[in-house]
Design an enzyme around this catalytic site. Structure first.
Site, mmCIF file in Angstrom:
data_model
loop_
_atom_site.group_PDB
_atom_site.id
_atom_site.type_symbol
_atom_site.label_atom_id
_atom_site.label_comp_id
_atom_site.label_asym_id
_atom_site.label_seq_id
_atom_site.Cartn_x
_atom_site.Cartn_y
_atom_site.Cartn_z
ATOM 1 N N ALA A 1 0.863 -1.186 0.000
ATOM 2 C CA ALA A 1 0.000 0.000 0.000
ATOM 3 C C ALA A 1 0.891 1.225 0.000
ATOM 4 O O ALA A 1 1.922 1.244 0.680
ATOM 5 C CB ALA A 1 -0.925 0.004 1.220
ATOM 6 N N ALA B 1 0.703 5.583 0.142
ATOM 7 C CA ALA B 1 -0.096 6.791 0.328
ATOM 8 C C ALA B 1 0.799 8.014 0.171
ATOM 9 O O ALA B 1 1.960 7.908 -0.241
ATOM 10 C CB ALA B 1 -0.771 6.766 1.693
ATOM 11 N N SER B 2 0.250 9.193 0.510
ATOM 12 C CA SER B 2 0.970 10.438 0.252
ATOM 13 C C SER B 2 2.173 10.613 1.161
ATOM 14 O O SER B 2 3.149 11.259 0.785
ATOM 15 C CB SER B 2 0.019 11.630 0.436
ATOM 16 O OG SER B 2 -0.543 11.610 1.725
ATOM 17 N N ILE B 3 2.131 10.046 2.371
ATOM 18 C CA ILE B 3 3.201 10.266 3.338
ATOM 19 C C ILE B 3 4.081 9.036 3.509
ATOM 20 O O ILE B 3 5.290 9.159 3.714
ATOM 21 C CB ILE B 3 2.592 10.689 4.694
ATOM 22 C CG1 ILE B 3 2.045 12.122 4.578
ATOM 23 C CG2 ILE B 3 3.608 10.604 5.815
ATOM 24 C CD1 ILE B 3 1.395 12.639 5.842
ATOM 25 N N ALA B 4 3.509 7.859 3.424
ATOM 26 C CA ALA B 4 4.271 6.645 3.705
ATOM 27 C C ALA B 4 3.729 5.486 2.878
ATOM 28 O O ALA B 4 2.691 5.603 2.217
ATOM 29 C CB ALA B 4 4.176 6.308 5.195
ATOM 30 N N GLN B 5 4.440 4.376 2.901
ATOM 31 C CA GLN B 5 3.949 3.150 2.290
ATOM 32 C C GLN B 5 4.222 1.982 3.227
ATOM 33 O O GLN B 5 5.022 2.082 4.165
ATOM 34 C CB GLN B 5 4.577 2.915 0.916
ATOM 35 C CG GLN B 5 6.048 2.610 0.892
ATOM 36 C CD GLN B 5 6.569 2.504 -0.549
ATOM 37 O OE1 GLN B 5 6.053 3.137 -1.471
ATOM 38 N NE2 GLN B 5 7.604 1.705 -0.749
ATOM 39 N N VAL B 6 3.531 0.868 2.977
ATOM 40 C CA VAL B 6 3.572 -0.282 3.881
ATOM 41 C C VAL B 6 4.126 -1.501 3.161
ATOM 42 O O VAL B 6 3.805 -1.746 1.988
ATOM 43 C CB VAL B 6 2.161 -0.594 4.432
ATOM 44 C CG1 VAL B 6 2.185 -1.835 5.323
ATOM 45 C CG2 VAL B 6 1.627 0.612 5.209
ATOM 46 N N LYS C 1 5.703 0.224 8.145
ATOM 47 C CA LYS C 1 5.328 1.493 7.520
ATOM 48 C C LYS C 1 6.562 2.380 7.429
ATOM 49 O O LYS C 1 7.253 2.595 8.437
ATOM 50 C CB LYS C 1 4.239 2.179 8.346
ATOM 51 C CG LYS C 1 3.639 3.422 7.718
ATOM 52 C CD LYS C 1 2.439 3.903 8.536
ATOM 53 C CE LYS C 1 1.742 5.079 7.877
ATOM 54 N NZ LYS C 1 0.546 5.503 8.669
ATOM 55 N N ASP D 1 -10.360 8.488 11.758
ATOM 56 C CA ASP D 1 -10.348 8.147 10.329
ATOM 57 C C ASP D 1 -10.905 6.732 10.173
ATOM 58 O O ASP D 1 -10.308 5.876 9.536
ATOM 59 C CB ASP D 1 -8.914 8.232 9.795
ATOM 60 C CG ASP D 1 -8.866 8.385 8.283
ATOM 61 O OD1 ASP D 1 -9.897 8.733 7.681
ATOM 62 O OD2 ASP D 1 -7.793 8.154 7.699
#
Length: 510
Positions: free
Chosen positions: A133, A135-140, A155, A290
């Site tokens: 996955a 995203a804008s700040i991090a990935q997993v 992460k 969230d």
């Protein structure tokens, strides 16, 4: 150097808004006056060729923010929680923003992990997957710990993301200053405060130690909640730019077909997800802000598992009690008492008419209670309540706006599982239990006991404090502030002494 960068960034932003057709929608949402509209169009129109068109299948504003990059995507997501700033329609549109971005190479992720942990990746993890996955700040990444063989999620922050966000935040502050100069009326929306709120959220997400701590606190609060579980944080393998936690296996809460195939009871799940959220918000004052389907799974044993703790909400105990009494007043249809609570808490200025405010609250409550049970929404009730209180001079409270937005999201999740859900019926036992604990003799006794404990710690110093305050009171006060402060200290000492006496008397009687 920041000035030219900020101006150029604003030009590029304006160009993208023009090119995607989002400029008019943004200006309308902000109720921009003519001078600001002219300045924005003049700034953006000549440079339209610089702007990106983005994904044409998206709504214009979502398309523009997505094209502008991670900071703008995140800013749009946060604005979706602030209908008080951008209006209900725009807030609803921004809720579809997804921060799925192309992943960065696994080799770069491994370098970040090694730099943060100070150990070779192969020494910590026996396997380390490609991104699962991004995203804008991090990935997993999915990995396996070398020492225990446990499967974990790792992460990792994007390389250079802090510097990139800092540049855009500077540009946002510059834009807020420009807006306040060109549109004095916009100051009621407090543009700089909105940017400061955004900055605080983002800086928290850019330090994964804070997200790990949030997950740890959330886990401690909810450890006894039946049917709810959180992945465990692996502290030895976590830091500022890396967070390692247990791997989550389960069916996405938004996949009804898969939930049915796995034999899960969707009606029970819908009730549980709503009651869990209410417990976290009312009982703990600390909730997952969230809580959409993408951050929730159902394990094989039926537990709801939450993850991604970058955005958490907090409500202090006093505010929870005030809103418990407000909610209790609505349930009893005692609108005069609801109005009085607002005045007693200082939410509404004392110069407003309490009876007029009570009538306005009745206009909020009666239509809600007249609805079919399956159409009642606690999120909408909160939204209507905030709308009325703002008309009577109540200042915007960000934590309550976040609560209302999350309530809407959680209700949506619950109703996607069971469209016929009766929100009041499901919420009633949780709200009733909190009201019993927070309002009434038991709560008063607990408050007095807490006061006694505090006074026990300050007991040896209390005589000197009161004596000093009395001496100060007997002298001419240099300013009203000094007199007010000393008077408060005296009354605090007297009140505390009375509180201790009451507690001791209560203990003796019991």
């Amino acid at each position: 150097m920041r000035g030219p960068h900020n101006i150029w960034r604003l030009i590029r932003t304006g160009a993208t808004l023009e090119r995607t057709g989002a400029m008019r929608a943004v200006l309308d949402a902000l109720e921009a006056p003519a001078p600001l509209r002219v300045a924005a169009r003049v700034l953006g129109w000549p440079f339209r060729w610089l702007g990106d068109e983005g994904d044409l299948s998206m709504p214009p504003v979502v398309r523009a923010l997505t094209a502008l990059g991670p900071a703008y995507i995140k800013f749009g997501q946060i604005l979706s929680t602030r209908p008080d700033v951008v209006g209900d329609e725009m807030a609803q549109e921004l809720r579809v923003l997804q921060d799925k971005l192309p992943p960065f190479p696994v080799a770069a992720a491994k370098r970040e992990v090694e730099a943060e942990l100070g150990l070779p990746v192969d020494q910590v993890f026996s396997s380390f997957s490609e991104p699962v996955a991004a995203a804008s700040i991090a990935q997993v990444h999915k990995a396996q710990l070398s020492d225990t063989g446990e499967i974990v999620a790792v992460k990792v922050l994007r390389p250079g993301i802090e510097r990139a966000f800092r540049k855009d935040i500077d540009a946002f502050y510059f834009a807020a200053n420009v807006i306040e100069v060109l549109s004095p009326a916009s100051r009621r929306l407090r543009p700089r405060d909105v940017i400061a709120h955004f900055e605080g959220v983002v800086l928290g997400e850019l330090d994964l130690r804070l997200e790990s701590a949030a997950a740890s606190e959330f886990a401690a609060n909810t450890k006894d909640d039946k049917g709810f579980a959180l992945p465990e944080i692996k502290w030895p393998w976590s830091g500022r730019r890396v967070m390692t936690m247990g791997w989550v296996e389960g069916v996405p809460l938004g996949d009804n077909a898969a939930l049915d195939a796995a034999g899960h009871n969707r009606v029970a799940l819908s009730e549980r997800v709503l009651q869990l959220f209410l417990n976290h918000a009312l009982r703990d004052g600390y909730f997952h802000a969230d809580m959409h389907q993408g951050n929730l799974k159902v394990a094989a044993d039926g537990n709801i598992i939450a993850y991604d703790f970058g955005i958490m909400g907090h409500i202090d105990e006093y505010t929870r009690r005030v809103y418990a009494e407000i909610l209790f007043g609505f349930i009893q249809r005692d609108y005069k008492r609801v109005a009085e609570v607002h005045f007693e808490a200082g939410y509404v200025p004392a110069d407003r008419d309490v009876d007029e405010f009570a009538r306005a609250l009745r206009a909020v409550g009666e239509p809600i209670f007249g609805m079919d049970a399956t159409r009642i929404s606690m999120g909408k009730l909160l939204a209507y309540l905030f709308e009325v209180t703002e008309r009577f001079g109540m200042e915007t409270r960000t934590e309550l706006i976040l609560l209302q937005r999350t309530m809407v999201v959680v209700e949506g999740v619950a109703r996607s599982l069971d469209p016929r859900m009766n929100i009041w019926k499901v919420a009633h036992p949780v709200v009733e239990a909190y009201i019993k604990d927070s309002i009434g003799p038991r709560a008063a006794a607990q408050d007095l006991w807490k006061t006694a404990l505090v006074m026990a710690r300050f007991g040896p110093r209390l005589p000197a404090l009161v004596e000093a305050a009395l001496i100060r009171q007997s002298q001419p006060a240099p300013a009203p502030l000094g007199k007010s402060w000393s008077t408060r200290v005296i009354w605090a000492g007297i009140g505390a002494a009375v509180g201790v006496a009451l507690v001791l008397a209560s203990a003796a009687l019991s």
